[in-house]
Design a protein around this motif. Structure first.
Motif, PDB file in Angstrom:
ATOM      1  N   MET A 185      -9.943   2.948   0.244  1.00 51.12           N
ATOM      2  CA  MET A 185      -9.002   2.766   1.353  1.00 51.12           C
ATOM      3  C   MET A 185      -8.589   4.129   1.901  1.00 51.12           C
ATOM      4  SD  MET A 185      -5.684   0.365   1.444  1.00 51.12           S
ATOM      5  CE  MET A 185      -4.521   0.423   2.813  1.00 51.12           C
TER       6      MET A 185
ATOM      7  N   GLN B  78      -1.228   3.436  -3.738  1.00 50.92           N
ATOM      8  CA  GLN B  78      -0.833   2.311  -4.582  1.00 50.92           C
ATOM      9  C   GLN B  78      -2.075   1.524  -4.950  1.00 50.92           C
ATOM     10  OE1 GLN B  78       1.789   1.266  -6.015  1.00 50.92           O
ATOM     11  NE2 GLN B  78       3.615   1.948  -4.939  1.00 50.92           N
TER      12      GLN B  78
ATOM     13  N   HIS C 170      -9.338  -0.492  -3.567  1.00 55.26           N
ATOM     14  CA  HIS C 170      -8.285   0.515  -3.357  1.00 55.26           C
ATOM     15  C   HIS C 170      -8.830   1.931  -3.176  1.00 55.26           C
ATOM     16  CE1 HIS C 170      -5.005   3.223  -4.343  1.00 55.26           C
ATOM     17  NE2 HIS C 170      -5.668   3.601  -5.410  1.00 55.26           N
TER      18      HIS C 170
ATOM     19  N   CYS D 181      -4.742   5.798   0.087  1.00 62.86           N
ATOM     20  CA  CYS D 181      -3.749   4.817  -0.347  1.00 62.86           C
ATOM     21  C   CYS D 181      -3.290   5.219  -1.741  1.00 62.86           C
ATOM     22  CB  CYS D 181      -4.354   3.419  -0.355  1.00 62.86           C
ATOM     23  SG  CYS D 181      -3.167   2.177  -0.909  1.00 62.86           S
TER      24      CYS D 181
ATOM     25  N   CYS E  55      -3.976  -1.264  -4.949  1.00 62.82           N
ATOM     26  CA  CYS E  55      -3.720  -2.447  -4.127  1.00 62.82           C
ATOM     27  C   CYS E  55      -4.835  -3.488  -4.207  1.00 62.82           C
ATOM     28  CB  CYS E  55      -3.499  -2.020  -2.682  1.00 62.82           C
ATOM     29  SG  CYS E  55      -4.892  -1.105  -2.011  1.00 62.82           S
TER      30      CYS E  55
ATOM     31  N   HIS F 293       0.869  -1.182   0.000  1.00 66.99           N
ATOM     32  CA  HIS F 293       0.000   0.000   0.000  1.00 66.99           C
ATOM     33  C   HIS F 293       0.904   1.230   0.000  1.00 66.99           C
ATOM     34  CE1 HIS F 293      -3.559  -2.450   0.921  1.00 66.99           C
ATOM     35  NE2 HIS F 293      -2.791  -3.124   1.754  1.00 66.99           N
TER      36      HIS F 293
HETATM   37 CU   LIG Z   1      -3.957   0.159  -0.441  1.00 63.32          CU
END
Ligand SMILES: [Cu+2]
Length: 277
Positions: A226, A217, A223, A215, A219, A180
């Motif tokens: 997040m 990235q 995502h 976040c 992921c 992340h």
């Molecule tokens: Cu993430």
């Protein structure tokens, strides 16, 4: 320089809230204006070349090529400006972020663990000491794996992220599953959370308020959801929030050591629990 922040604002950047953020904003602003100038310059040159060397005007190729040194000087200037940006500004700023951490006593240390798809925050509580953690203790109700037998962990706060203003914050970052990226856009800082690693990052918040944690990235499917919340309090508000959390933990059957009775002073109303578990 603030009038040059037009491009940053146009791109939707929130106002800076950290002590080092202005330096990053200045680099971003300068790079955007520099790239804009390069775009206009090269576009003009491209159009000029299309017209100047059109087939109807000069059907036969000139094998001697360009004889003036203008293009060489231009290219060299661009390389020079980019080298100054990189060596003079970007690398020193980056080195300061990764090499010059504030001393542990001065800083406020927080543990953060990413997981699909939420952020877990772990604060040391009123005693200033983190409780022991172990992978074997991790469960849905104990996302940070706190050891229930460790007295130092009784008053620890898991869930919300509050920090006092104008004090360096060190975040010890980890991940429970995939990579992340803990990104605080308002603080102009981000770091990857990598499974099996403990990644330290730091910043100093200079404005109180409620800020978004996202976040950075890609992921997994969740995502985009997040997210978390960082609340920067005045020292008095932070102490009031700590007291309230200690009281809450006490009423739930885990009395923190020496927690005073509530004074009924509410913390910042903007505080909202972060998703966890
Ligand atoms: Cu993430």
């Amino acid at each position: 320089m603030s009038s040059l922040a037009l491009i940053n604002e146009f791109l939707g950047q929130p106002p800076n809230a950290s002590s080092h953020g202005y330096q990053i904003d200045h680099i971003l602003e300068f790079c955007h204006w520099f790239m804009g100038a390069l775009f206009l310059g090269w576009s003009a040159f491209f159009i000029f070349v299309l017209i100047r060397f059109r087939k109807s005007r000069r059907p036969v190729a000139d094998h001697a090529g360009v004889t003036s040194g203008i293009s060489t000087h231009l290219e060299f200037s661009v390389v020079l400006i980019e080298a100054v940006l990189l060596l003079g500004f970007a690398i020193p700023l980056w080195a300061k972020r990764v090499n010059q951490f504030p001393p542990g006593k001065e800083a406020f240390v927080v543990h953060v663990a990413g997981q699909q798809f939420s952020w877990n925050f772990h604060l040391p509580g009123p005693d200033g000491q983190f409780g022991r953690r172990g992978v074997g203790f991790v469960s849905n109700s104990n996302p940070m794996g706190l050891d229930p037998n460790d007295p130092a962990g009784k008053d620890d706060i898991v869930g919300e992220l509050h920090v006092p203003v104008n004090r360096p914050v060190i975040i010890e970052l980890s991940s429970k599953d995939v990579i992340h990226d803990f990104f605080l856009p308002d603080m102009r800082i981000a770091a990857d959370a990598i499974p099996g690693s403990l990644i330290p990052m730091w910043f100093t918040p200079i404005k109180t308020g409620t800020y978004e944690v996202i976040c950075g990235q890609l992921c997994g499917l969740g995502h985009s959801g997040m997210k978390g919340t960082l609340v920067v309090d005045t020292p008095a508000d932070y102490q009031a929030w700590l007291k309230e959390r200690a009281e809450l933990a006490g009423s739930q059957g885990a009395p923190p050591t020496g927690a005073p009775k509530a004074e009924n002073k509410s913390p910042q109303p903007a505080a909202s629990p972060s998703p966890s578990g």
